[in-house]
Design a protein around this motif. Structure first.
Motif, mmCIF file in Angstrom:
data_model
loop_
_atom_site.group_PDB
_atom_site.id
_atom_site.type_symbol
_atom_site.label_atom_id
_atom_site.label_comp_id
_atom_site.label_asym_id
_atom_site.label_seq_id
_atom_site.Cartn_x
_atom_site.Cartn_y
_atom_site.Cartn_z
ATOM 1 N N THR A 53 -67.654 60.524 -0.218
ATOM 2 C CA THR A 53 -67.649 61.940 0.166
ATOM 3 C C THR A 53 -66.634 62.771 -0.600
ATOM 4 O O THR A 53 -66.633 63.994 -0.471
ATOM 5 N N VAL A 54 -65.763 62.111 -1.371
ATOM 6 C CA VAL A 54 -64.663 62.840 -2.011
ATOM 7 C C VAL A 54 -64.979 63.090 -3.484
ATOM 8 O O VAL A 54 -65.976 62.629 -4.021
ATOM 9 N N SER A 55 -64.093 63.811 -4.125
ATOM 10 C CA SER A 55 -64.309 64.214 -5.513
ATOM 11 C C SER A 55 -64.154 63.027 -6.462
ATOM 12 O O SER A 55 -63.469 62.038 -6.142
ATOM 13 N N PRO A 56 -64.760 63.121 -7.647
ATOM 14 C CA PRO A 56 -64.540 62.080 -8.652
ATOM 15 C C PRO A 56 -63.065 61.880 -8.978
ATOM 16 O O PRO A 56 -62.638 60.755 -9.252
ATOM 17 N N ALA A 57 -62.283 62.961 -8.954
ATOM 18 C CA ALA A 57 -60.857 62.830 -9.261
ATOM 19 C C ALA A 57 -60.159 61.953 -8.223
ATOM 20 O O ALA A 57 -59.306 61.123 -8.562
ATOM 21 N N THR A 58 -60.520 62.125 -6.939
ATOM 22 C CA THR A 58 -59.902 61.300 -5.887
ATOM 23 C C THR A 58 -60.330 59.842 -6.031
ATOM 24 O O THR A 58 -59.513 58.925 -5.880
ATOM 25 N N PRO A 67 -63.582 61.229 -13.801
ATOM 26 C CA PRO A 67 -63.243 61.981 -14.997
ATOM 27 C C PRO A 67 -62.413 61.088 -15.915
ATOM 28 O O PRO A 67 -61.429 60.477 -15.479
ATOM 29 N N VAL A 68 -62.779 60.978 -17.193
ATOM 30 C CA VAL A 68 -62.097 60.060 -18.097
ATOM 31 C C VAL A 68 -60.603 60.353 -18.156
ATOM 32 O O VAL A 68 -59.769 59.458 -18.117
ATOM 33 N N ALA A 69 -60.242 61.617 -18.265
ATOM 34 C CA ALA A 69 -58.829 61.962 -18.374
ATOM 35 C C ALA A 69 -58.058 61.505 -17.139
ATOM 36 O O ALA A 69 -56.923 61.037 -17.237
ATOM 37 N N GLN A 70 -58.684 61.628 -15.959
ATOM 38 C CA GLN A 70 -58.025 61.228 -14.715
ATOM 39 C C GLN A 70 -57.744 59.726 -14.728
ATOM 40 O O GLN A 70 -56.651 59.275 -14.402
ATOM 41 N N VAL A 71 -58.746 58.933 -15.102
ATOM 42 C CA VAL A 71 -58.571 57.491 -15.085
ATOM 43 C C VAL A 71 -57.565 57.053 -16.122
ATOM 44 O O VAL A 71 -56.683 56.242 -15.866
ATOM 45 N N GLN A 72 -57.685 57.584 -17.348
ATOM 46 C CA GLN A 72 -56.749 57.201 -18.396
ATOM 47 C C GLN A 72 -55.327 57.604 -18.037
ATOM 48 O O GLN A 72 -54.374 56.889 -18.322
ATOM 49 N N SER A 73 -55.166 58.747 -17.379
ATOM 50 C CA SER A 73 -53.843 59.173 -16.960
ATOM 51 C C SER A 73 -53.240 58.192 -15.976
ATOM 52 O O SER A 73 -52.054 57.875 -16.035
ATOM 53 N N GLN A 74 -54.091 57.675 -15.077
ATOM 54 C CA GLN A 74 -53.579 56.711 -14.108
ATOM 55 C C GLN A 74 -53.138 55.434 -14.802
ATOM 56 O O GLN A 74 -52.108 54.853 -14.474
ATOM 57 N N VAL A 75 -53.932 54.966 -15.796
ATOM 58 C CA VAL A 75 -53.567 53.755 -16.519
ATOM 59 C C VAL A 75 -52.236 53.955 -17.223
ATOM 60 O O VAL A 75 -51.348 53.104 -17.197
ATOM 61 N N GLN A 76 -52.079 55.110 -17.866
ATOM 62 C CA GLN A 76 -50.861 55.372 -18.612
ATOM 63 C C GLN A 76 -49.647 55.479 -17.705
ATOM 64 O O GLN A 76 -48.529 55.165 -18.088
ATOM 65 N N SER A 77 -49.836 55.905 -16.462
ATOM 66 C CA SER A 77 -48.706 56.038 -15.543
ATOM 67 C C SER A 77 -48.322 54.716 -14.912
ATOM 68 O O SER A 77 -47.438 54.674 -14.071
#
Length: 283
Positions: A48-53, A9-19
């Motif tokens: 096997t896990v979610s895109p967010a993980t 998910p784009v928001a998930q990845v961008q959030s990780q970069v920003q953190s």
């Protein structure tokens, strides 16, 4: 296979970069696999896990894919990651770029790998342009090889391997007069570059400097005895020097490396014919 567009998910990845790397805690199964260095098992777990993980722990995922040598999946994942992670920052040197270039090389996609390595070089990776040159040479893309060699020489003026690559690129484009001095400079700085000696020998053959060509090709073959092109080039030079039995032996050795090649077959036939003639009587 999971569609690439749903990897993260784009928001998930961008959030990780920003953190700045403050990712969520690693789930216990993944932590156990990582501690055991079970990279194949870890790569399987991520599927096997979610895109967010996956997005939250993408660095570990691509490391697992790399360590387990899953090149096709690694290339696809890194290619999907790149635009999402660079949406705000723009192009930057990062692990996913390095892994993608490596995966493309391992998949035999040498032209694509050359482009990826060259981009890494432009982004500041010290080995980017040398790797790009090596891949362009494997792809036999002489224009790209020349471009990447020029970039390498701009960063490292006088680099012997960069000169050898540029000289080869020019020679392969039949720009032999330009190639010769560059190849001479390369072997003067590093006499252990076998392909530079071979290309120098080819340049000398074309200007009919047969004896000097033989000397260069002797050096090439002393370093790498099974260079097919060096055997062919030396066979040509020896033939012109009327050293027919030696020329025959070179063509035979080259043909053993590429059975059935029509050019080698014809050259061998001619050398054998002349080698079988009676030696001229000495006066």
């Amino acid at each position: 296979m999971i569609p690439l567009l749903l990897l993260f998910p784009v928001a998930q990845v961008q959030s990780q970069v920003q953190s700045q790397g403050l990712a969520a805690p690693l789930p216990a199964p993944a932590e156990a696999l990582a501690r055991a260095k079970d990279w194949g098992g870890l790569a399987d777990w991520f599927e096997t896990v979610s895109p967010a993980t996956r997005g939250a722990h993408y660095e570990l995922w691509i490391q697992a894919l790399n360590r387990s040598r899953r090149w096709e999946r690694l290339a696809a994942v890194c290619e999907a990651l790149q635009p999402q992670l660079e949406a705000k920052s723009g192009p930057r040197l990062a692990t996913y770029r390095l892994y993608r270039a490596q995966a493309l090389s391992q998949l035999g996609r040498h032209g694509d790998a050359a482009a990826a390595h060259a981009e890494n070089g432009r982004l500041g990776y010290p080995d980017g342009f040398p790797n790009a040159c090596a891949e362009a040479r494997l792809a036999q893309d002489w224009t790209t090889l020349q471009t990447c060699a020029d970039a390498l020489l701009e960063a490292r003026p006088g680099d012997a391997m960069g000169q050898a690559w540029k000289g080869e690129a020019l020679a392969r484009q039949d720009r032999l007069a330009e190639a010769e001095p560059i190849l001479r400079a390369a072997v003067a700085k590093d006499p252990a570059i076998a392909h530079a000696w071979n290309n120098l020998g080819r340049c000398l053959n074309e200007k009919k400097a047969w004896a000097e060509a033989c000397e260069a090709l002797d050096r090439a073959l002393a370093l790498e005895p099974n260079q097919l092109e060096a055997l062919f080039n030396r066979g040509r030079a020896r033939f012109e020097l009327k050293r027919y039995p030696e020329s025959r032996d070179d063509f035979r050795a080259a043909l053993a490396l590429r059975p059935g090649d029509p050019v080698l077959t014809e050259n061998l036939r001619q050398a054998e014919r002349y080698a079988a003639l009676p030696a001229p009587k000495r006066r």
